[in-house]
Design a protein around this motif. Structure first.
Motif, PDB file in Angstrom:
ATOM      1  N   SER A 192      66.983  84.509 -57.970  1.00 52.21           N
ATOM      2  CA  SER A 192      65.951  83.505 -58.186  1.00 52.21           C
ATOM      3  C   SER A 192      65.860  82.659 -56.924  1.00 52.21           C
ATOM      4  O   SER A 192      66.787  82.627 -56.108  1.00 52.21           O
ATOM      5  N   PHE A 211      50.126  82.342 -56.226  1.00 52.95           N
ATOM      6  CA  PHE A 211      51.344  81.552 -56.068  1.00 52.95           C
ATOM      7  C   PHE A 211      51.156  80.557 -54.932  1.00 52.95           C
ATOM      8  O   PHE A 211      50.213  80.658 -54.136  1.00 52.95           O
ATOM      9  N   ASP A 248      56.822  77.153 -55.233  1.00 55.37           N
ATOM     10  CA  ASP A 248      56.963  77.651 -56.610  1.00 55.37           C
ATOM     11  C   ASP A 248      58.375  78.181 -56.845  1.00 55.37           C
ATOM     12  O   ASP A 248      58.943  78.882 -55.995  1.00 55.37           O
ATOM     13  N   ARG A 249      58.920  77.853 -58.006  1.00 60.48           N
ATOM     14  CA  ARG A 249      60.221  78.385 -58.423  1.00 60.48           C
ATOM     15  C   ARG A 249      59.982  79.741 -59.059  1.00 60.48           C
ATOM     16  O   ARG A 249      59.184  79.856 -60.004  1.00 60.48           O
ATOM     17  N   VAL A 250      60.681  80.797 -58.607  1.00 56.68           N
ATOM     18  CA  VAL A 250      60.357  82.143 -59.058  1.00 56.68           C
ATOM     19  C   VAL A 250      61.618  83.002 -59.234  1.00 56.68           C
ATOM     20  O   VAL A 250      62.687  82.708 -58.703  1.00 56.68           O
ATOM     21  N   TYR A 268      57.601  86.179 -60.901  1.00 57.61           N
ATOM     22  CA  TYR A 268      57.388  85.438 -62.141  1.00 57.61           C
ATOM     23  C   TYR A 268      57.822  83.993 -61.926  1.00 57.61           C
ATOM     24  O   TYR A 268      58.898  83.731 -61.385  1.00 57.61           O
ATOM     25  N   ARG A 269      56.971  83.053 -62.373  1.00 62.64           N
ATOM     26  CA  ARG A 269      57.320  81.640 -62.259  1.00 62.64           C
ATOM     27  C   ARG A 269      58.410  81.273 -63.256  1.00 62.64           C
ATOM     28  O   ARG A 269      58.483  81.825 -64.359  1.00 62.64           O
ATOM     29  N   GLU A 293      60.640  74.666 -65.143  1.00 67.31           N
ATOM     30  CA  GLU A 293      61.333  73.670 -64.337  1.00 67.31           C
ATOM     31  C   GLU A 293      62.749  73.405 -64.820  1.00 67.31           C
ATOM     32  O   GLU A 293      63.646  73.118 -64.032  1.00 67.31           O
TER      33      GLU A 293
END
Length: 325
Positions: free
Chosen positions: A44, A57, A61-63, A116-117, A120
């Motif tokens: 990740s 995207f 972005d966290r993915v 894929y996101r 949070e």
């Protein structure tokens, strides 16, 4: 620094788990980690840069991303079976046919179509286990059990323990967990198994039939991949039952073929995952599956060689090690 194509993104890796296949690749026994290679496929991170063709995207972005890079065009991809793609490559794998560097690194280049996101609230260290969870979700989905079915999971390593939790989320109540290690059997109970059995039993199949009134379970999930456990799974199910084989520790195992034929059993092989990432992310986000108990250690990437040595030596008290660049 990895090259980033027009349809790729550059991911700054925040966490990457050591998979059992990495450990077996480390000693050269599988032939699928031919040096030179950056290993690692359970990862990740955060998007650092985007190819000029990427629109869905954004920087920051966290993915997470699929471990398999499918072509998107072959017959299997068009049928939604991307895990069987004719031209697939896998992060952190070098097998002669291809070499694709993985995520035991500060950066990795990833096709945007397999990103894929992440929610949070989901820690990067837990998100690194989404790949393993997707393997469990895929295996359960090949022949979805009814909530009333009696089931057995043989092998309570990472995948087996995730399978138990996925089955629980589907409403299954009767789940027997089998493992040699008492601590893993206790963990299986904590995570949803209704009963456990020592894998050292002289005849695991007979023990399971005894627990089910002589009938056998409706379905077995085998998560080891050696002759003894595959045979135990076959001998545990009822007539007309299903055995889903996830483990592939050995390339060749023997099976009691006459029992498979005369009791008309179905043997299913389960390979990787195929589109189960969104479902896996949802399971973690809503707490239906917990991975915190499965993470034995979180360590800096520079300590990776020490952890590989320990895992290769067979450390029985270690489940999952997550490395952080």
């Amino acid at each position: 620094m990895p090259q980033v194509g027009d349809e790729d993104v550059l991911v700054r890796v925040r966490a990457c788990g050591i998979c059992g296949s990495d450990v077996h690749g480390y000693d050269g026994s599988t032939g699928r980690r031919i040096p030179p290679l950056v290993m690692g496929h359970e990862a990740s991170g955060v998007i650092e840069a985007l190819g000029k063709g990427v629109r869905e995207f954004a920087h920051g972005d966290r993915v997470t991303f699929d471990s398999t890079v499918s072509c998107g065009d072959c017959a299997f991809c068009r049928a939604g079976r991307t895990n069987l793609c004719d031209r697939r490559t896998i992060f952190g794998v070098s097998c002669g046919d291809f070499r694709r560097h993985g995520a035991f690194a500060e950066f990795v280049s990833v096709p945007a179509r397999i990103l894929y996101r992440l929610p949070e609230q989901l820690p990067y260290e837990h998100a690194a286990l989404i790949e393993a969870l997707s393997v469990a979700v895929h295996a359960v989905g090949l022949h979805p059990p009814a909530p009333s079915d009696t089931l057995v999971v043989i092998g309570c390593g990472m995948i087996g323990l995730l399978v138990i939790q996925v089955l629980r989320d589907r409403g299954c109540q009767s789940i027997i967990a089998v493992d040699l290690d008492p601590s893993r059997r206790r963990m299986a109970t904590d995570l949803g198994a209704s009963a456990t059995l020592d894998g050292a039993a002289a005849d695991v199949g007979a023990e399971i039939r005894a627990l089910t009134g002589g009938r056998g379970v409706d379905q077995a999930f085998e998560a080891v991949g050696i002759t003894a456990t595959v045979t135990a799974a076959i001998r545990s199910v009822r007539k007309g039952g299903v055995v889903t084989i996830i483990g592939n520790l050995l390339p060749v195992v023997q099976i009691p073929v006459q029992e498979v034929v005369t009791r008309e059993l179905s043997l299913l092989g389960s390979c990787s995952s195929s589109g189960e990432y969104p479902q896996s992310i949802d399971l973690l986000a809503r707490g239906a599956v917990t991975v915190a108990p499965l993470v034995s250690a979180i360590a800096p990437l520079e300590d990776g060689p020490l952890w590989f040595d320990r895992l290769h030596a067979g450390a029985s008290d270690v489940m999952k090690v997550v490395l952080k660049p």
